[in-house]
Each structure stands twice: as C-alpha cells, then as structure tokens.
Enzyme design. Structure first.
Site: not given
Length: 458
Positions: A376-377
C-alpha cells in the site's frame, strides 16, 4: 528534535508475551512448527497483557456517555481514562484533543475532512496510501522521494517557500517507513513546516509501536496511529493534536454523541449544537474495548521500558540485515542508505525469484509469515525497484508466475514480541531457499502463489 536511536538504553529485555506465540502450523514438507509471525508492519499480535485487561473488563461492559447505571458509568470512566492514558503516552500538550477512530487511515481521513477551506497539503510520494490519498478536497503538492534525510527537509522547504503564503497549509509525513523501516527527520520537517506557516501531521503507524513518540518534543501538530499495529486488536485508532481545526470543522459523522442539543425549528427544520470536544468526531456508540486496548498497550510498553525494547529490536534489526547482506542475491530496499536508523521493518527482493513465490515458500516450508507486494505504498516501492510508474504490479496480487520477475518486494517486520528464534529461522530460511531452491512446486491461484499440493520439487 528528530526521532533517532542515538540515545537508547543498551540494556536488553526479553520479548513481551503475545497471543499466538504457541501456535503451531503445518508444513507442506511434513510435520509442523511454531509459527513465526514476521508481519508486524501489517498487524502486530496482541500483547497478552492487553488481552488479559480486556477480558477482565468485558463482564462490566456498558454503553458510554448514555446510561445512569453502574456499568455505563464504569465504562464511561474507563473510556475517558483511556483517552488520558493515550495523551500521556504521546506527550500531548494540555489543550490537545485525543480522538478515537478506527485506524490510521480513518484518523487521516478525519483530519482531511477538517481542513480549512483552500488548504494546501504537502506530502511525499513515499507515504503509505493512508497518508497519500485522503486529501481529495485540498490543493495537494506531491513531493518526489528524497534520498537523504537532509534532502527531505530541503525538498519540503523549497515547496513551502513557493506556496501561497496567506492560506492554511498542512504537511503530512511518516515517522518510520512501512516499506524500508527508515526513520524520517520529523523534528526538522516540523521546524521547516512551522517556519513557513504550515502545520504538520505525523503518520506514526509504524513509529509508535517501535519507538517513543512525543508530540511536544517533536513539535508536530497531530499524530495518527492504529491500535492493531501497537499490539492492540479491535479496530481502533487515534488522532491526537491541536483542537482548533477539529473544533471548527463539521462533525466527521453526524449523529448521537456528536451533538449537544437538537431542536425543531418553527419552519419544520432542525437546529443542532455540536460538541466542541473530541466527542464532536466520535458520533455513535464508540469502540470502548478498542480504546481500552490501546490504552492497555500504551501502559504495557511504558512499563516494560521503551528504551530497553528499542535496544532489543535494534539488535534484531542488525541480525536480519547482517544475514541478508551475506547473501549476494538479496537486495535490501532503502531510501537513505545502509547507515540510516530504522525500526524492525525491512523489505527486499531476491534475484531470480518472484517475490510472491519466495514468500509462499517461507510460509509453506518454514512456517514463517512475511508479506509480499507493494505494501500500500505503490509509488515508493516502484521508485525503490527502479521500475516505470506505469508498469504492472498490484499490492498483494502479483500477476507473475512462480520464478518470473515481479514488480513486488518481500517485507519482514517484527517488534516487541518477536523471539530470537524467529529471526534466526528467517535468516536461515532465506539462505537455504537461495542456495537450494524451494522443495515444493507452487502455482498462482486467485492472484496468490500457493503450494501445489502433493508435488514436491525434488
């Protein structure tokens, strides 16, 4: 002042007892082994102390702020005392508010909803999506990934110097990267923000479980973190900091608890007077057990001696990094370089391996739980991998088959509850997989790499 590891106490404590430390899992090669939970950056196991505290309170549960009965009064006191405990844990200023939320993501979305009109937001592309994406109604400036802490400060200062000097502005920055574990120069970034008339919110989701966080010392305006990364379950989080923007904003949710007075008007409408305290953004029946579990975790970490916990974790970090450095096929991902201080979060890729395949083999053949994907980056991981931003790669759903190149990485993360044996087993397993290959065949199923049951590799 920056977050650093320069002054930690070198004494070493034992790992804190956590739930699941006795769980055994089957191996595809036969037998079973104690599960090595090395995915703390996603969700840390709950401390036994937290679970025991919650279990002791559970029979006395009651709805808070609403009842005259004994259990409601007791629960209300416990809920508000939990707020005070969190405020003390974070070193809050006297007039700061502590708002209980569902998670870091929820906390930052709450702050985004409370921004003054025409607010400018500055955020590095290196942030977790929880910090990168909530600012949809603001003017957002995305800053390129810095390669040193000093460059991060310089990049921010240049961006702030070029902004509209008269409107409100907010800087959002992580305390510790959820990909590399590297500590960011929070104190220097806060000083830069304030020098240019901006405020700053600290995403402490990966920092608070591993290192003391003091709002006053760091001079940040808000801190956000999640309970499930701080050894506390039950879907709870915190947004703590300055009250004015929160007090002046419309309630995050409209409903009971957020309102002080509601009355019908003669024209048939409704007049509402909202609370000006943290209750303004806590409409509905709150997650009392979640708030209490966070407070319990805060107490447990302080009582165990945070400096000793930091010292022990740094020893584990050094062991993992030394073990991976001895394997030429392994590349550890880093923004700031090998000497950068970091918490127990390390991401890497292995030459010749699909990251999902490697993570699946660690689980199936060694009983080790890590994470693979983009964490999630997405912008950060793609920058670290040197890939084109448009190349295919999804968080937790790689499309490459086992053995094919993937645009994802492997992340190992650990903390206060991690035994030495789990770290030793992980380093040994990485070396064996690189030297000897997997013992089992694997296939992609529903976007995940899984063992092909009944088909050993050799």
């Amino acid at each position: 002042m920056s977050v650093s590891t320069a002054a930690i106490d070198e004494s070493v404590c034992a790992p804190l007892p956590v739930l699941g430390e006795d769980v055994r899992v089957p191996l595809v090669t036969g037998g079973e082994v104690a599960y090595a939970a090395l995915d703390y950056a996603a969700s840390a196991p709950a401390l036994r102390r937290v679970w025991d505290d919650v279990a002791a309170y559970a029979p006395y549960y009651g709805s808070v702020h609403r009842g005259a009965g004994y259990l409601s009064q007791l629960s209300t006191d416990l809920f508000e005392n939990s707020r005070a405990t969190v405020a003390e844990f974070l070193g809050c200023r006297a007039d700061d508010q502590v708002v209980f939320t569902r998670s870091t993501t929820d906390s930052l979305n709450l702050l985004a909803a409370a921004l003054p009109a025409d607010c400018q937001v500055f955020v590095f592309e290196t942030e977790h999506h929880a910090s990168l994406l909530p600012w949809r109604d603001a003017r957002v400036t995305y800053l390129n990934a810095p390669r040193t802490p000093a460059q991060a400060v310089e990049t921010l200062e240049r961006a702030l110097a070029a902004r509209d000097p008269y409107g409100p502005a907010l800087v959002c920055v992580t305390g510790a990267s959820n990909v590399t574990g590297e500590l960011w120069p929070v104190g220097e970034l806060a000083a830069a923000a304030h020098a240019h008339g901006a405020r700053i919110v600290l995403d402490a989701a990966q920092l608070a479980p591993h290192h003391p966080v003091d709002i006053t010392e760091l001079d940040v305006d808000w801190v956000a973190f999640s309970g499930h990364k701080l050894y506390a379950p039950f879907g709870s989080g915190v947004l703590a900091g300055r009250a004015d923007w929160l007090r002046e904003a419309e309630p995050y949710l409209a409903g009971g608890g957020a309102s002080r007075k509601v009355a019908r008007r003669t024209d048939g409408g409704v007049d509402v007077e909202w609370h000006t305290t943290a209750a303004r953004h806590e409409a509905g029946s709150p997650n009392v057990i979640g708030a209490y579990s966070i407070a319990s975790a805060c107490k447990a970490l302080k009582e165990a001696g945070f400096d000793a916990l930091v010292a022990r974790e740094q020893r584990l970090v050094a062991g993992v990094r030394a073990g991976l450095a001895a394997i030429p096929q392994v590349k550890v991902l880093s923004l700031f370089g090998d000497d950068a201080p970091r918490v127990g979060v390390i991401s890497f890729v292995v030459e010749g391996w699909n990251s999902s395949h490697f993570a699946a083999a660690l689980s199936a053949e060694y009983g080790i739980g890590v994470r693979d994907g983009l964490f999630c980056a997405h912008p950060l991981v793609r920058t670290l991998l040197g890939s084109d931003p448009q190349e295919v790669g999804e968080c937790g759903a790689p499309e490459a088959e086992p053995g094919e190149r993937s645009l994802n990485a492997i992340r190992v993360s650990f903390g206060a509850g991690t035994p030495d044996e789990h770290i030793e087993r992980f380093v040994r397993a990485v070396g064996e997989l690189v030297r000897e290959g997997a013992q089992w065949k694997y296939r992609t199923e529903d976007g995940r790499c899984v063992p092909d049951r009944g088909t050993a590799q050799h």
